[in-house]
Design a protein around this motif. Structure first.
Motif, PDB file in Angstrom:
ATOM      1  N   ARG A  99       5.556   8.052  15.284  1.00 31.00           N
ATOM      2  CA  ARG A  99       6.178   9.303  15.737  1.00 31.00           C
ATOM      3  C   ARG A  99       7.701   9.212  15.632  1.00 31.00           C
ATOM      4  NH1 ARG A  99       2.348   8.444  19.546  1.00 31.00           N
ATOM      5  NH2 ARG A  99       3.860   7.848  21.144  1.00 31.00           N
ATOM      6  N   LEU A 100       8.262   8.060  15.983  1.00 28.52           N
ATOM      7  CA  LEU A 100       9.708   7.872  15.962  1.00 28.52           C
ATOM      8  C   LEU A 100      10.269   7.900  14.542  1.00 28.52           C
ATOM      9  CD1 LEU A 100      12.320   7.096  17.551  1.00 28.52           C
ATOM     10  CD2 LEU A 100      11.681   4.712  17.147  1.00 28.52           C
ATOM     11  N   PHE A 101       9.663   7.148  13.641  1.00 28.04           N
ATOM     12  CA  PHE A 101      10.219   6.989  12.294  1.00 28.04           C
ATOM     13  C   PHE A 101       9.742   8.047  11.302  1.00 28.04           C
ATOM     14  CE2 PHE A 101      10.430   2.418  13.704  1.00 28.04           C
ATOM     15  CZ  PHE A 101      11.803   2.409  13.877  1.00 28.04           C
ATOM     16  N   ARG A 102       8.560   8.574  11.490  1.00 25.28           N
ATOM     17  CA  ARG A 102       8.023   9.522  10.509  1.00 25.28           C
ATOM     18  C   ARG A 102       8.118  10.975  10.957  1.00 25.28           C
ATOM     19  NH1 ARG A 102       6.976   6.494   6.594  1.00 25.28           N
ATOM     20  NH2 ARG A 102       5.618   4.699   6.683  1.00 25.28           N
ATOM     21  N   ASP A 103       8.420  11.209  12.240  1.00 26.76           N
ATOM     22  CA  ASP A 103       8.603  12.561  12.754  1.00 26.76           C
ATOM     23  C   ASP A 103       7.424  13.468  12.397  1.00 26.76           C
ATOM     24  OD1 ASP A 103      10.003  14.512  14.172  1.00 26.76           O
ATOM     25  OD2 ASP A 103      11.018  15.239  12.366  1.00 26.76           O
ATOM     26  N   GLY A 104       6.219  12.954  12.575  1.00 26.34           N
ATOM     27  CA  GLY A 104       5.020  13.748  12.329  1.00 26.34           C
ATOM     28  C   GLY A 104       4.511  13.728  10.895  1.00 26.34           C
ATOM     29  N   ARG A 105       5.296  13.194   9.983  1.00 25.87           N
ATOM     30  CA  ARG A 105       4.844  13.128   8.588  1.00 25.87           C
ATOM     31  C   ARG A 105       3.842  11.990   8.429  1.00 25.87           C
ATOM     32  NH1 ARG A 105      10.295  13.244   8.478  1.00 25.87           N
ATOM     33  NH2 ARG A 105      10.376  11.073   7.869  1.00 25.87           N
ATOM     34  N   PRO A 106       2.852  12.157   7.557  1.00 21.75           N
ATOM     35  CA  PRO A 106       1.876  11.074   7.369  1.00 21.75           C
ATOM     36  C   PRO A 106       2.493   9.903   6.617  1.00 21.75           C
ATOM     37  CG  PRO A 106       1.467  12.835   5.805  1.00 21.75           C
ATOM     38  CD  PRO A 106       2.566  13.322   6.727  1.00 21.75           C
ATOM     39  N   ALA A 107       1.843   8.781   6.719  1.00 23.54           N
ATOM     40  CA  ALA A 107       2.246   7.623   5.921  1.00 23.54           C
ATOM     41  C   ALA A 107       2.073   7.984   4.455  1.00 23.54           C
ATOM     42  CB  ALA A 107       1.393   6.416   6.287  1.00 23.54           C
ATOM     43  N   PRO A 108       2.839   7.365   3.584  1.00 17.16           N
ATOM     44  CA  PRO A 108       2.764   7.726   2.164  1.00 17.16           C
ATOM     45  C   PRO A 108       1.415   7.356   1.547  1.00 17.16           C
ATOM     46  CG  PRO A 108       4.083   5.771   2.461  1.00 17.16           C
ATOM     47  CD  PRO A 108       3.781   6.285   3.828  1.00 17.16           C
ATOM     48  N   ASP A 109       1.015   8.143   0.565  1.00 20.68           N
ATOM     49  CA  ASP A 109      -0.193   7.841  -0.193  1.00 20.68           C
ATOM     50  C   ASP A 109       0.215   6.907  -1.325  1.00 20.68           C
ATOM     51  OD1 ASP A 109      -2.587   7.728  -1.497  1.00 20.68           O
ATOM     52  OD2 ASP A 109      -2.610   9.834  -2.096  1.00 20.68           O
ATOM     53  N   LEU A 110      -0.265   5.690  -1.285  1.00 26.19           N
ATOM     54  CA  LEU A 110       0.091   4.692  -2.295  1.00 26.19           C
ATOM     55  C   LEU A 110      -0.980   4.546  -3.358  1.00 26.19           C
ATOM     56  CD1 LEU A 110       1.478   2.017   0.165  1.00 26.19           C
ATOM     57  CD2 LEU A 110       2.755   3.741  -1.116  1.00 26.19           C
ATOM     58  N   ASN A 111      -2.040   5.317  -3.250  1.00 27.88           N
ATOM     59  CA  ASN A 111      -3.147   5.206  -4.183  1.00 27.88           C
ATOM     60  C   ASN A 111      -2.671   5.387  -5.624  1.00 27.88           C
ATOM     61  OD1 ASN A 111      -5.854   4.819  -4.809  1.00 27.88           O
ATOM     62  ND2 ASN A 111      -6.281   7.011  -4.800  1.00 27.88           N
ATOM     63  N   GLY A 112      -2.988   4.412  -6.464  1.00 20.73           N
ATOM     64  CA  GLY A 112      -2.625   4.467  -7.874  1.00 20.73           C
ATOM     65  C   GLY A 112      -1.212   4.028  -8.192  1.00 20.73           C
TER      66      GLY A 112
ATOM     67  N   PRO B  13      -7.164  -0.156   1.700  1.00 23.61           N
ATOM     68  CA  PRO B  13      -8.578   0.209   1.785  1.00 23.61           C
ATOM     69  C   PRO B  13      -9.258   0.094   0.423  1.00 23.61           C
ATOM     70  CG  PRO B  13      -7.176   1.874   2.794  1.00 23.61           C
ATOM     71  CD  PRO B  13      -6.273   0.898   2.118  1.00 23.61           C
ATOM     72  N   ALA B  14     -10.566  -0.077   0.444  1.00 21.25           N
ATOM     73  CA  ALA B  14     -11.327  -0.287  -0.794  1.00 21.25           C
ATOM     74  C   ALA B  14     -11.153   0.853  -1.793  1.00 21.25           C
ATOM     75  CB  ALA B  14     -12.804  -0.481  -0.462  1.00 21.25           C
ATOM     76  N   SER B  15     -10.945   2.065  -1.304  1.00 13.52           N
ATOM     77  CA  SER B  15     -10.814   3.212  -2.210  1.00 13.52           C
ATOM     78  C   SER B  15      -9.430   3.327  -2.839  1.00 13.52           C
ATOM     79  CB  SER B  15     -11.122   4.504  -1.444  1.00 13.52           C
ATOM     80  OG  SER B  15     -10.178   4.659  -0.388  1.00 13.52           O
ATOM     81  N   ASP B  16      -8.504   2.503  -2.413  1.00 12.27           N
ATOM     82  CA  ASP B  16      -7.120   2.546  -2.889  1.00 12.27           C
ATOM     83  C   ASP B  16      -7.016   1.784  -4.207  1.00 12.27           C
ATOM     84  OD1 ASP B  16      -4.344   2.200  -3.295  1.00 12.27           O
ATOM     85  OD2 ASP B  16      -3.964   2.080  -1.144  1.00 12.27           O
ATOM     86  N   THR B  17      -6.420   2.402  -5.210  1.00  9.53           N
ATOM     87  CA  THR B  17      -6.276   1.753  -6.515  1.00  9.53           C
ATOM     88  C   THR B  17      -4.851   1.254  -6.762  1.00  9.53           C
ATOM     89  OG1 THR B  17      -5.801   3.851  -7.621  1.00  9.53           O
ATOM     90  CG2 THR B  17      -8.123   3.141  -7.540  1.00  9.53           C
ATOM     91  N   SER B  18      -4.056   1.178  -5.700  1.00 11.54           N
ATOM     92  CA  SER B  18      -2.686   0.703  -5.886  1.00 11.54           C
ATOM     93  C   SER B  18      -2.695  -0.771  -6.245  1.00 11.54           C
ATOM     94  CB  SER B  18      -1.850   0.936  -4.624  1.00 11.54           C
ATOM     95  OG  SER B  18      -2.326   0.131  -3.562  1.00 11.54           O
ATOM     96  N   ARG B  19      -1.613  -1.196  -6.885  1.00 12.29           N
ATOM     97  CA  ARG B  19      -1.364  -2.614  -7.170  1.00 12.29           C
ATOM     98  C   ARG B  19      -0.220  -3.019  -6.266  1.00 12.29           C
ATOM     99  NH1 ARG B  19      -0.610  -3.080 -13.455  1.00 12.29           N
ATOM    100  NH2 ARG B  19       0.262  -5.009 -12.691  1.00 12.29           N
ATOM    101  N   ARG B  20      -0.422  -4.065  -5.454  1.00 11.71           N
ATOM    102  CA  ARG B  20       0.587  -4.453  -4.471  1.00 11.71           C
ATOM    103  C   ARG B  20       0.964  -5.906  -4.628  1.00 11.71           C
ATOM    104  NH1 ARG B  20      -1.073  -1.119   0.967  1.00 11.71           N
ATOM    105  NH2 ARG B  20      -1.764   0.724  -0.123  1.00 11.71           N
ATOM    106  N   TRP B  21       2.282  -6.133  -4.571  1.00  5.81           N
ATOM    107  CA  TRP B  21       2.820  -7.491  -4.573  1.00  5.81           C
ATOM    108  C   TRP B  21       3.730  -7.641  -3.372  1.00  5.81           C
ATOM    109  CZ3 TRP B  21       3.044  -4.909  -9.423  1.00  5.81           C
ATOM    110  CH2 TRP B  21       2.186  -5.425 -10.384  1.00  5.81           C
ATOM    111  N   SER B  22       3.744  -8.812  -2.808  1.00  8.59           N
ATOM    112  CA  SER B  22       4.712  -9.074  -1.753  1.00  8.59           C
ATOM    113  C   SER B  22       5.886  -9.820  -2.358  1.00  8.59           C
ATOM    114  CB  SER B  22       4.084  -9.886  -0.619  1.00  8.59           C
ATOM    115  OG  SER B  22       3.600 -11.107  -1.102  1.00  8.59           O
ATOM    116  N   SER B  23       7.055  -9.582  -1.792  1.00 14.23           N
ATOM    117  CA  SER B  23       8.266 -10.180  -2.318  1.00 14.23           C
ATOM    118  C   SER B  23       9.236 -10.410  -1.179  1.00 14.23           C
ATOM    119  CB  SER B  23       8.875  -9.225  -3.353  1.00 14.23           C
ATOM    120  OG  SER B  23       9.962  -9.808  -3.971  1.00 14.23           O
ATOM    121  N   PHE B  24       9.937 -11.513  -1.232  1.00 14.46           N
ATOM    122  CA  PHE B  24      10.895 -11.839  -0.194  1.00 14.46           C
ATOM    123  C   PHE B  24      11.888 -12.835  -0.749  1.00 14.46           C
ATOM    124  CE2 PHE B  24       7.061 -14.269   0.032  1.00 14.46           C
ATOM    125  CZ  PHE B  24       7.507 -15.575  -0.016  1.00 14.46           C
TER     126      PHE B  24
END
Length: 168
Positions: free
Chosen positions: A111-124, A147-158
Motif C-alpha cells: 500500500r505504501l510503495f504501490r499506492d493501490g497499483r498491482p505488482a508488475p506482470d513479469l510474465n514473458g 508461479p508455474a504459469s509465468d514464462t519470465s526468465r529471471r536472473w539474480s545479480s549483485f
C-alpha cells in the motif's frame, strides 16, 4: 560499499545482456540504489520487488524462508528452507504465525510503495533481480521462483566486494 559505484560496475558486467533484458527488479532497501544504476545504464525500466525474509525467532539472522509479492495482486510466492524448518525448535504453528505477520507487513508496504497499483506482470519478460549483496541468498529465493504459469526468465545479480575487501 558505495552502492552507486557498485551499480555502475555491475551494469558494466551486464552490458552484454542489454538487448535481452526487459526489466530490472530492485530489492528494497539497499538494492534500490544498485538496481537504479543498472536500469539506467541498460536503459530498461526499474521496478521495486517487495520481498520479506522469514526469520527464525531465536536467530533473526537465519532465514527459514522468504516470500515475494505476487504479480497483479496474486498470492505471494513463498519459498521455505526445509533444512531450517526441519530443526525441532520451529513448530508448524510458529511458522504459520510468522508467515501471517510478514504477509501483513508485505501488504502494508504494498500500500505504501504501490499506492493501490498491482505488482508488475513479469510474465514473458527477461528480468534481472538486483540486491546490494548476498549472504545466504534467502532474499533472492522467492523473487526467483515465479508461479508455474509465468514464462519470465529471471536472473539474480549483485555486486561482489573488490579484491581489497576483507572481513573484520
Amino acid at each position: 560499499m558505495d552502492r552507486r559505484d557498485a551499480g555502475q560496475r555491475l551494469a558494466g558486467r551486464l552490458a552484454d545482456l542489454k538487448n535481452g533484458i526487459t526489466v530490472v527488479l530492485a530489492l528494497p532497501r539497499d538494492g534500490v540504489p544498485v538496481a537504479y544504476q543498472v536500469a539506467h545504464a541498460l536503459d530498461v525500466p526499474l521496478v521495486l520487488m517487495l520481498v520479506r525474509k522469514l526469520e527464525v525467532p531465536i536467530e533473526p539472522e537465519t532465514a527459514m524462508g522468504t516470500f515475494a509479492e505476487g504479480a497483479h495482486g496474486g498470492k505471494p510466492v513463498v519459498v521455505l528452507v526445509e533444512t531450517t524448518l526441519s530443526a525441532p525448535r520451529i513448530s508448524p504453528a510458529e511458522v504459520d504465525r510468522i508467515v501471517a505477520g510478514e504477509i501483513r507487513e508485505l501488504d502494508r508496504r504494498h500500500r505504501l510503495f504501490r499506492d493501490g497499483r498491482p505488482a508488475p506482470d513479469l510474465n514473458g519478460k527477461t528480468v534481472i533481480l538486483v540486491d546490494d549483496g548476498i549472504a545466504t541468498g534467502a532474499r533472492m529465493r522467492a523473487p526467483c521462483a515465479p508461479p508455474a504459469s509465468d514464462t519470465s526468465r529471471r536472473w539474480s545479480s549483485f555486486p561482489a566486494p573488490g579484491q581489497d575487501f576483507a572481513m573484520p
